[in-house]
Design an enzyme around this catalytic site. Sequence first.
Site, PDB file in Angstrom:
ATOM      1  N   ASN A  12       0.869  -1.183   0.000  1.00  0.00           N
ATOM      2  CA  ASN A  12       0.000   0.000   0.000  1.00  0.00           C
ATOM      3  C   ASN A  12       0.904   1.230   0.000  1.00  0.00           C
ATOM      4  O   ASN A  12       1.527   1.543   1.005  1.00  0.00           O
ATOM      5  CB  ASN A  12      -0.880  -0.038   1.263  1.00  0.00           C
ATOM      6  CG  ASN A  12      -1.657   1.253   1.464  1.00  0.00           C
ATOM      7  OD1 ASN A  12      -1.783   2.059   0.546  1.00  0.00           O
ATOM      8  ND2 ASN A  12      -2.174   1.452   2.670  1.00  0.00           N
ATOM      9  N   TRP A  13       0.945   1.886  -1.139  1.00  0.00           N
ATOM     10  CA  TRP A  13       1.875   3.017  -1.280  1.00  0.00           C
ATOM     11  C   TRP A  13       1.328   4.307  -0.668  1.00  0.00           C
ATOM     12  O   TRP A  13       2.007   5.330  -0.677  1.00  0.00           O
ATOM     13  CB  TRP A  13       2.196   3.261  -2.747  1.00  0.00           C
ATOM     14  CG  TRP A  13       2.946   2.135  -3.415  1.00  0.00           C
ATOM     15  CD1 TRP A  13       3.312   0.936  -2.865  1.00  0.00           C
ATOM     16  CD2 TRP A  13       3.436   2.113  -4.760  1.00  0.00           C
ATOM     17  NE1 TRP A  13       3.982   0.168  -3.778  1.00  0.00           N
ATOM     18  CE2 TRP A  13       4.078   0.862  -4.952  1.00  0.00           C
ATOM     19  CE3 TRP A  13       3.390   3.011  -5.825  1.00  0.00           C
ATOM     20  CZ2 TRP A  13       4.674   0.510  -6.164  1.00  0.00           C
ATOM     21  CZ3 TRP A  13       3.970   2.665  -7.038  1.00  0.00           C
ATOM     22  CH2 TRP A  13       4.609   1.424  -7.190  1.00  0.00           C
ATOM     23  N   LYS A  14       0.089   4.271  -0.219  1.00  0.00           N
ATOM     24  CA  LYS A  14      -0.541   5.451   0.389  1.00  0.00           C
ATOM     25  C   LYS A  14      -0.377   6.674  -0.530  1.00  0.00           C
ATOM     26  O   LYS A  14      -0.415   6.530  -1.738  1.00  0.00           O
ATOM     27  CB  LYS A  14       0.028   5.704   1.781  1.00  0.00           C
ATOM     28  CG  LYS A  14       0.025   4.442   2.642  1.00  0.00           C
ATOM     29  CD  LYS A  14       0.269   4.730   4.083  1.00  0.00           C
ATOM     30  CE  LYS A  14       0.446   3.413   4.833  1.00  0.00           C
ATOM     31  NZ  LYS A  14       0.240   3.531   6.257  1.00  0.00           N
ATOM     32  N   HIS A  98      -9.365   0.827   5.018  1.00  0.00           N
ATOM     33  CA  HIS A  98      -8.065   1.006   5.672  1.00  0.00           C
ATOM     34  C   HIS A  98      -8.242   1.900   6.904  1.00  0.00           C
ATOM     35  O   HIS A  98      -9.068   2.830   6.891  1.00  0.00           O
ATOM     36  CB  HIS A  98      -7.071   1.634   4.690  1.00  0.00           C
ATOM     37  CG  HIS A  98      -5.666   1.617   5.213  1.00  0.00           C
ATOM     38  ND1 HIS A  98      -5.196   2.579   6.082  1.00  0.00           N
ATOM     39  CD2 HIS A  98      -4.650   0.742   5.026  1.00  0.00           C
ATOM     40  CE1 HIS A  98      -3.936   2.292   6.391  1.00  0.00           C
ATOM     41  NE2 HIS A  98      -3.582   1.181   5.757  1.00  0.00           N
ATOM     42  N   GLU A 170      -5.138  -5.401  10.641  1.00  0.00           N
ATOM     43  CA  GLU A 170      -4.113  -4.387  10.855  1.00  0.00           C
ATOM     44  C   GLU A 170      -4.381  -3.662  12.171  1.00  0.00           C
ATOM     45  O   GLU A 170      -5.176  -2.715  12.208  1.00  0.00           O
ATOM     46  CB  GLU A 170      -4.137  -3.367   9.722  1.00  0.00           C
ATOM     47  CG  GLU A 170      -3.876  -3.951   8.358  1.00  0.00           C
ATOM     48  CD  GLU A 170      -3.329  -2.896   7.406  1.00  0.00           C
ATOM     49  OE1 GLU A 170      -2.223  -3.108   6.904  1.00  0.00           O
ATOM     50  OE2 GLU A 170      -3.987  -1.868   7.201  1.00  0.00           O
ATOM     51  N   GLY A 176       2.606   1.930  10.715  1.00  0.00           N
ATOM     52  CA  GLY A 176       3.525   3.056  10.544  1.00  0.00           C
ATOM     53  C   GLY A 176       4.247   3.468  11.821  1.00  0.00           C
ATOM     54  O   GLY A 176       4.887   4.510  11.869  1.00  0.00           O
ATOM     55  N   SER A 216       3.647  -2.464  10.241  1.00  0.00           N
ATOM     56  CA  SER A 216       5.109  -2.449  10.367  1.00  0.00           C
ATOM     57  C   SER A 216       5.760  -3.784   9.991  1.00  0.00           C
ATOM     58  O   SER A 216       6.721  -4.211  10.624  1.00  0.00           O
ATOM     59  CB  SER A 216       5.524  -2.029  11.785  1.00  0.00           C
ATOM     60  OG  SER A 216       5.052  -0.713  12.052  1.00  0.00           O
ATOM     61  N   GLY A 237       2.875  -1.231   4.253  1.00  0.00           N
ATOM     62  CA  GLY A 237       2.897   0.189   3.922  1.00  0.00           C
ATOM     63  C   GLY A 237       4.320   0.647   3.643  1.00  0.00           C
ATOM     64  O   GLY A 237       4.846   0.482   2.543  1.00  0.00           O
ATOM     65  N   GLY A 238       4.954   1.203   4.663  1.00  0.00           N
ATOM     66  CA  GLY A 238       6.272   1.826   4.516  1.00  0.00           C
ATOM     67  C   GLY A 238       7.294   0.986   3.748  1.00  0.00           C
ATOM     68  O   GLY A 238       7.984   1.486   2.863  1.00  0.00           O
TER      69      GLY A 238
HETATM   70  C1  PEP Z   1      -0.601  -0.087   5.978  1.00  0.00           C
HETATM   71  O1  PEP Z   1      -0.612   1.048   5.546  1.00  0.00           O
HETATM   72  O2  PEP Z   1      -1.550  -0.843   5.704  1.00  0.00           O
HETATM   73  C2  PEP Z   1       0.508  -0.512   6.820  1.00  0.00           C
HETATM   74  C3  PEP Z   1       0.446  -1.691   7.364  1.00  0.00           C
HETATM   75  O3  PEP Z   1       1.551   0.373   6.972  1.00  0.00           O
HETATM   76  P1  PEP Z   1       2.996   0.050   7.624  1.00  0.00           P
HETATM   77  O4  PEP Z   1       3.487  -1.227   6.994  1.00  0.00           O
HETATM   78  O5  PEP Z   1       3.838   1.221   7.270  1.00  0.00           O
HETATM   79  O6  PEP Z   1       2.788  -0.118   9.089  1.00  0.00           O
END
Ligand code: PEP
Length: 254
Positions: A12-14, A98, A170, A176, A216, A237-238
Amino acid sequence: MNPNRKSIIAGNWKMYKTTADAVALVGALKNEVAGITKSEIVVCPPFTALAAVAGALAGSNIQLGAQNVHWEKEGAFTGEIAPAMLKDLCVRYAIVGHSERRQFFGETDAGVNKRAKAALANGLRPIVCVGEMLAEREAGKTEAVVTGQVRGSLAGFDKNQILETVIAYEPVWAIGTGKTASPAQAQEVHALIRRLLGELFGADVAGKVRIQYGGSVKADNAKELLGQSDIDGALVGGASLKAGDFAAIVKATV
Ligand code: PEP
């Protein structure tokens, strides 16, 4: 992971990456994950980069996802995107519900349910996100919150619809923040979700639905998380913003 379910790793590139940056990222990622077929690999760029990324991914083993989808076919819904618009760009998956949409844009289980159903009606597979906030976990409400979100987001689904759906657990406190749920904490909630799916759709169907963990996920914790029996992949995400980091997570599953 369970060999009966194909793992799915989605990035997920947000709200990151211009079109040029997005094309460069998938160009590098394609090389890193070439030939991997054991896991499904999905990237979810911002809407603005979907067309260019679709072109760059043609013929590769990486599928395209979107970060949201609206329930109406078309109309006066400023800032939203219709299922057919995504289909037009070869999008296969759509994240719905999300936690950032729920927290910052007021999305509710009822809306998530409508979005997911519209995605399915248009041949898109929804990735339905659920997860508790830190205060809810600390108050011992994780089970109640997640159960309510799953029931509400999947209300009225039939067996065929749930089989086309991916659920992403999640925990909001892990997104994040660098704080990952321990493999045992994540497995506990995944098992709870699968039991609930069993109640709603029967054990046979529940055993086929894929449940991703998100929060994360990094190369160094992916293997242990994905080694849990009810964790069938990751929503990242990140760490999906760099080809090498995301590819390392994909490789932890194969
Ligand atoms: C997400 O945005 O769904 C996510 C899990 O982000 P991150 O991996 O950065 O915690």
